[in-house]
Design a protein around this motif. Structure first.
Motif, PDB file in Angstrom:
ATOM      1  N   CYS A  89       0.886  -1.002  -0.129  1.00 44.17           N
ATOM      2  CA  CYS A  89      -0.012  -0.002  -0.104  1.00 44.17           C
ATOM      3  C   CYS A  89       0.839   1.266   0.028  1.00 44.17           C
ATOM      4  CB  CYS A  89      -0.884   0.004   1.077  1.00 44.17           C
ATOM      5  SG  CYS A  89      -1.875   1.505   1.496  1.00 44.17           S
ATOM      6  N   HIS A  91       0.023   4.002   1.032  1.00 44.78           N
ATOM      7  CA  HIS A  91      -0.212   4.940   2.348  1.00 44.78           C
ATOM      8  C   HIS A  91       0.861   4.671   3.333  1.00 44.78           C
ATOM      9  CE1 HIS A  91      -2.789   6.016   5.980  1.00 44.78           C
ATOM     10  NE2 HIS A  91      -2.104   6.815   5.614  1.00 44.78           N
ATOM     11  N   ARG A  92       0.708   3.454   4.113  1.00 45.95           N
ATOM     12  CA  ARG A  92       1.567   3.407   5.299  1.00 45.95           C
ATOM     13  C   ARG A  92       2.206   2.192   5.080  1.00 45.95           C
ATOM     14  NH1 ARG A  92      -0.733   5.431   9.893  1.00 45.95           N
ATOM     15  NH2 ARG A  92       0.315   3.875  10.952  1.00 45.95           N
ATOM     16  N   GLY A  93       2.254   1.451   3.638  1.00 43.86           N
ATOM     17  CA  GLY A  93       3.203   0.232   3.594  1.00 43.86           C
ATOM     18  C   GLY A  93       2.510  -1.240   3.966  1.00 43.86           C
ATOM     19  N   ARG A  94       1.114  -1.333   4.139  1.00 42.92           N
ATOM     20  CA  ARG A  94       0.582  -2.588   4.370  1.00 42.92           C
ATOM     21  C   ARG A  94       0.578  -3.408   3.074  1.00 42.92           C
ATOM     22  NH1 ARG A  94      -3.146  -6.339   4.797  1.00 42.92           N
ATOM     23  NH2 ARG A  94      -3.991  -7.109   6.625  1.00 42.92           N
ATOM     24  N   CYS A 110      -7.050  -1.563   0.334  1.00 43.52           N
ATOM     25  CA  CYS A 110      -6.125  -1.915   1.562  1.00 43.52           C
ATOM     26  C   CYS A 110      -6.943  -2.005   2.935  1.00 43.52           C
ATOM     27  CB  CYS A 110      -5.061  -0.859   1.558  1.00 43.52           C
ATOM     28  SG  CYS A 110      -4.047  -1.078   3.021  1.00 43.52           S
ATOM     29  N   PHE A 112      -6.137  -1.541   5.903  1.00 40.08           N
ATOM     30  CA  PHE A 112      -5.851  -0.650   7.096  1.00 40.08           C
ATOM     31  C   PHE A 112      -6.820   0.631   7.163  1.00 40.08           C
ATOM     32  CE2 PHE A 112      -1.629   0.456   9.284  1.00 40.08           C
ATOM     33  CZ  PHE A 112      -2.340   1.066  10.326  1.00 40.08           C
ATOM     34  N   HIS A 113      -6.523   1.527   6.002  1.00 41.72           N
ATOM     35  CA  HIS A 113      -7.208   2.576   6.117  1.00 41.72           C
ATOM     36  C   HIS A 113      -8.131   2.937   4.987  1.00 41.72           C
ATOM     37  CE1 HIS A 113      -3.292   3.251   7.979  1.00 41.72           C
ATOM     38  NE2 HIS A 113      -3.928   3.926   9.054  1.00 41.72           N
ATOM     39  N   GLY A 114      -8.340   1.586   4.093  1.00 43.56           N
ATOM     40  CA  GLY A 114      -9.362   1.688   3.180  1.00 43.56           C
ATOM     41  C   GLY A 114      -9.092   2.562   1.664  1.00 43.56           C
TER      42      GLY A 114
HETATM   43  S1  FES Z   1      -1.768   1.440   5.053  1.00 41.62           S
HETATM   44 FE1  FES Z   1      -2.927   1.097   3.241  1.00 41.62          FE
HETATM   45  S2  FES Z   1      -4.605   2.387   3.656  1.00 41.62           S
HETATM   46 FE2  FES Z   1      -3.344   2.906   4.922  1.00 41.62          FE
END
Ligand code: FES
Ligand SMILES: [Fe+2]
Length: 455
Positions: A89, A91-94, A110, A112-114
């Motif tokens: 992802c 955003h934060r790497g998930r 994703c 995590f935060h969608g």
């Molecule tokens: S880590 Fe994927 S949306 Fe935040």
């Protein structure tokens, strides 16, 4: 930076065999330093076989291909387009996908935060996007990170190297030998993954030569002993079994000494191989072998018997609605041989009935473990497509009983991995005729990684 690679065609590995020549350092089979060097200089530089096209048959179908610490999503984005992205992802790497395959629909989401991307990799949705209103352009570089993807013979290949040579250049002379097998027309019959207690290269080398067959698979000796000279083809290599005249089976039918006659030898070979290996022989070839005795005299010329067997084999395949690969003939089989190693981690055995395929992937955290993937691809009629399921086994013990033949190979792996740690091991010695694939593999590793990376 990628080191220069050398193309060696049909040469002999004299440098590795000269007295006093330093042998490949056994530490490359267990050292963390070498595994780290592979992560930097090998995996991100080459083309890697990621999956079969039929694993991503419908739009939205995806496969996650894990290689060391990297993870790649291969996804079909249109009926004629497959793309590949780093499984991460922006955003934060998930990791975006936790599961190994499935259908993602029109989007990659994703959990995590969608955040969400279209399967074309474009950022499509950000929850509370208005929070970024004062930061125009913030999302301009937040599309999914793409990796190169191409396909050949029904396999999807990926490369993390934006400057990698075209896939066909990487494959070099291989398609010239293999395209007549029409492996693109084959489909997965079974597919298994097993975690092995050895380095991934220990697996590759266990399947990289036929020199072990007389000892490890001694049940085959009754068909006659054979040798398997190996040849370098660009970055890759293959070996042939010296086949009996007229045979298109890729196997040495040997002398019929141990059998009543050649017909019995063919019948036992086909039934045993189907029974033990569940591959390379099929119900088509087994039934053909069983029909042979009532269709031709055992006193007929051996070439006529083999020819009759092929005719019956074809009849059986076509009866099931599958397409006989017209382009395979004795010359094709003699040139291709039976086993190909595509650098770095992909091996396949092409045959009339399909291909037995092996791939070894490192365990990201332990250079003395790896993942071994094995597929049998075969030919089926449109109404007889196989219903396969990918099975994963987390240890050799768990996999016991999955394949009687391959388990003979597996039995050496742990023991080799242990043995190479010994102070008494002087480094691998090589058969200059039948272990050329192993030698070439070591040299290719030196080209990409450097000879000293294990220190
Ligand atoms: S880590 Fe994927 S949306 Fe935040
Ligand atoms: Fe073997």
């Amino acid at each position: 930076m990628m080191m220069a690679t050398t193309t060696r065609v049909d040469d002999r590995p004299d440098d590795f065999l000269a007295p006093g020549h330093p042998v490949a350092d056994a530490r490359r089979y267990h050292s963390r330093a070498y595994a780290a060097a592979e992560e930097e200089r090998l995996w991100p530089k080459v083309w890697l076989m990621a999956c079969r096209l039929e694993e991503v048959e419908k739009v939205g179908d995806f496969v996650v291909f894990d290689i060391a610490h990297e993870s790649i999503i291969v996804v079909r984005t249109a009926p004629d387009t497959v793309k590949a992205y780093y499984n991460v992802c922006q955003h934060r790497g998930r990791r975006l996908k936790d599961q190994s395959c499935g259908n993602t629909g029109k989007f990659i989401f994703c959990p995590f935060h969608g955040w969400r991307w279209t399967i074309d990799g474009k950022l499509d949705r950000v929850i509370n996007r208005e929070d970024w209103d004062d930061h125009p352009g913030y999302f301009d570089d937040k599309n999914l990170a793409e990796v190169k993807v191409d396909s050949w013979a029904g396999w999807v290949f990926i490369s993390m190297n934006p400057d990698v040579e075209p896939l066909l250049d990487f494959l070099g002379p291989v398609p010239g030998f293999i395209d007549p097998y029409r492996l693109d027309e084959c489909r997965i019959h079974w597919y298994k993954t097993i975690r092995f207690p050895c380095n991934w290269k220990t697996v590759i080398n266990a399947f990289n030569e036929n020199y072990h067959v007389e000892t490890t698979h001694s049940q085959l000796n009754k068909f006659g002993l054979s040798k398997s000279p190996a040849f370098v083809r660009g970055k890759h290599a293959h070996f042939r079994v010296e086949v009996a005249a007229g045979s298109t089976s890729g196997q040495n039918l040997g002398s019929a000494r141990n059998f009543k006659d050649l017909i019995e030898s063919i019948e036992i070979r086909e039934t045993e191989r189907y029974d033990w290996l569940l591959a390379l022989s099929t119900p088509y070839s087994v039934t053909a072998a069983q029909r042979l005795r009532s269709e031709i005299s055992p006193d007929a010329d051996p070439a006529a018997i083999v020819g009759k067997f092929r005719q019956l084999h074809r009849e059986e395949m076509e009866k099931a609605g599958a397409k006989w690969p017209e382009t395979i003939n004795g010359d094709v089989v003699a040139a291709a041989g039976i086993d190909w190693h595509l650098f770095p981690n992909f091996i396949f055995l092409p045959s009339i009935d399909g291909a037995l395929v092996y791939r070894a992937r490192p365990d990201a955290n332990d250079p003395e473990h790896c993942w071994y993937d094995v597929w049998w691809l075969s030919r089926f009629g449109p109404d007889n497509q196989p219903d396969w399921k990918h099975e994963t086994f987390h240890s050799l013990e768990e996999a016991r009983g999955v394949n009687r033949f391959l388990e003979q190979d597996f039995s050496n792996l742990k023991a080799v991995q242990k043995g190479i740690h010994s102070r008494g091991f002087k480094g691998s010695a090589y058969n200059p005729v039948q272990e050329v694939e192993v030698i070439h593999f070591e040299r290719m590793l030196d080209d990409y990684i450097g000879a000293d990376a294990a220190r």
